[in-house]
Each structure stands twice: as C-alpha cells, then as structure tokens.
Write an enzyme that holds these catalytic residues in place. Sequence first.
Site, PDB file in Angstrom:
ATOM      1  N   SER A  46       0.928  -1.139  -0.016  1.00  0.00           N
ATOM      2  CA  SER A  46      -0.069   0.133  -0.100  1.00  0.00           C
ATOM      3  C   SER A  46       0.933   1.303  -0.095  1.00  0.00           C
ATOM      4  CB  SER A  46      -0.910   0.027   1.264  1.00  0.00           C
ATOM      5  OG  SER A  46      -0.004   0.204   2.393  1.00  0.00           O
ATOM      6  N   ASP A  60      -0.735  -1.353  -4.236  1.00  0.00           N
ATOM      7  CA  ASP A  60      -1.977  -2.037  -3.812  1.00  0.00           C
ATOM      8  C   ASP A  60      -2.891  -0.602  -3.633  1.00  0.00           C
ATOM      9  OD1 ASP A  60      -4.099  -3.688  -2.968  1.00  0.00           O
ATOM     10  OD2 ASP A  60      -3.021  -4.021  -0.885  1.00  0.00           O
TER      11      ASP A  60
END
Length: 296
Positions: free
Chosen positions: A59, A94
Amino acid sequence: MNVQKINNGTKLVNAKKIVADAFKNKYAVPHININNLEWTKTVLLTAQSENSPIILGTSEGAVKYMGGYNTVVGMVNGLISDLKITVPVVLHLDHGSKEGALLALEAGYTSVMYDGSHETFEINYQNTKEVVELAKKYNASVEAEVGSIGGEEDGIVGDGEIASPDEAIKMTKLGIDFLAAGIGNIHGPYPTSWKSLNFDALISLSKACGIGMVLHGGSGIPSDQIKKSIQNGIAKININTELQISNAHAIWKYVESGEAKKGKNFDPRKLYAPGIKAMEQTVREKISELGSSNKG
Ligand code: 13P
C-alpha cells in the site's frame, strides 16, 4: 581475485501472464502484502520453495513506512538476485492513487492498482483510463476496482457496494488486466457475524468482464469459499492480515514465555525468528489453498 559481477538489473515481471494463466487454469496467484525486509525475504523464499508465482503488494502507507518507492524496489530486486529467486515475482502497488501509480512505475514497480472506489464511477473510470495509458509506457499490469470492498468497525460490518456488470464491462474495455470488486469481502479480520462471499455477484461480474478477478480481504475466509471463488473467476487473492496475525502471535508467545529475555536473545535476528517461521508456514498454506504450487 575473482570478483563476481553484481546483477542490478531487475528480474521483476508484470502480472499479465501469471494472472491470465491462473484464470484460465482455475487457480489463484497469491498477492501478499509486505511490510519490511523479513516479510519480503520470507515470502520470496517460500514462493521459490513451492515453485509458485508471487505478487508482492505494498500500500502507499507501507511504502512510506519502508522509506519510499526506490527503497522497496531496491530491496526486492536485491533479494531476487541474492537469493536466486527464479519464480515470477511481481511488485504491485496496492490501492494506489494516480500520483502513487506514477511514482511506483517510475521507481520500477511492474504492476499497479488504481483504487477509485471512493469516487463516482465516472471519475473512477476516467482516472483508471489515465493509469492504463501511463502503465502501457512501462509495460506494467493494471488492476482497477468497481463498487467497493467492505470493512468492519466496532463489530459492525459494512457490506461494501456491489457494482453493476455494466460497470465491470466498461472498466475492462479500458484494457485493465484484472478487476477487483466488492463481493461481501472485507479487509481485516472477519467478525463472527459474517456469513459468506456473495457468489451471485461474483458470477455475474466475472461473466461480464471475462478477465481474472481479484479477491481483496483474503485473510480468514473459509477454505471452501476460497476454492469456490477461484472456480468462479477469482485469479488473484490479496492477503495481509493473516500474515500479520501469525507473525504477531509467534512473537508474543516468544516474549511471554520469557525466552526473549534469556541470554543474547535481544539480538533482532533471534527476536524476529519465531515470526519469520510462522509467516513461512502461513504463506505455504496459502499457496497450497490457492493451488499455485508448481505454477512458477
Ligand atoms: P486482508 O488484510 O484482509 O488479508 O486484506 C488484504 C488486502 O486485500 C490488501 O489489498
């Protein structure tokens, strides 16, 4: 002295072929979120020993935690080279923003997800289109999302939003490589009140898009549902919480047993060892559950 040449060239691949193969042959490629060097090394070594393709996901928050995009790319490329990893490895952003996608691709990521699930479909569509154009220049794969993935707060589960098949068709026509959709899945641990994935939604969205779909929130879903989802079009499964939990439990146990305070066990290599062992076991189980062993 014979000095071995250090190979700094990337061996990372995009996820186009490995997810398409998984979709066609009804297994799923594990996407494992990484948080640090120990995580990354463990996931790579386990994927290699299982001969499984692997997608390393970060992320934007995890990228920031590890130092930045260049640090992550350098670490992953270095490990692939030093550990002689030969299975296909993808480095994937992500839940990225447009800005994050650009930074990731510039640094050497081979795959990006643009997450416009918090936007209207029109804005999500437009931004995804721009990310697809950008990714082409880098030969990178793109994941988009329609609808939204639910979450849990204070024991109350938000179902997320189920997209219409029309939206899935439109998004796919942009040239994305795989599609995430809310189908009753949530990020983080599933509360006891949670019943099941919405297979009707999965089947209609999968039929509409005709490409591999992505199951986010892959931690803690019963094995029979994981297998059924793969039979119905899921070709990439994202797992984060399950590794975090196995790592934390193993370290807690080590500390609570008093072992961590003995001798020179303050050495980080000793302190982290139980977590690494536990993560290895979890990754091995997931690879087996997803059917990606020997697909490298
Ligand atoms: P979990 O943390 O629930 O496994 O979800 C991971 C995920 O979907 C990352 O995109």
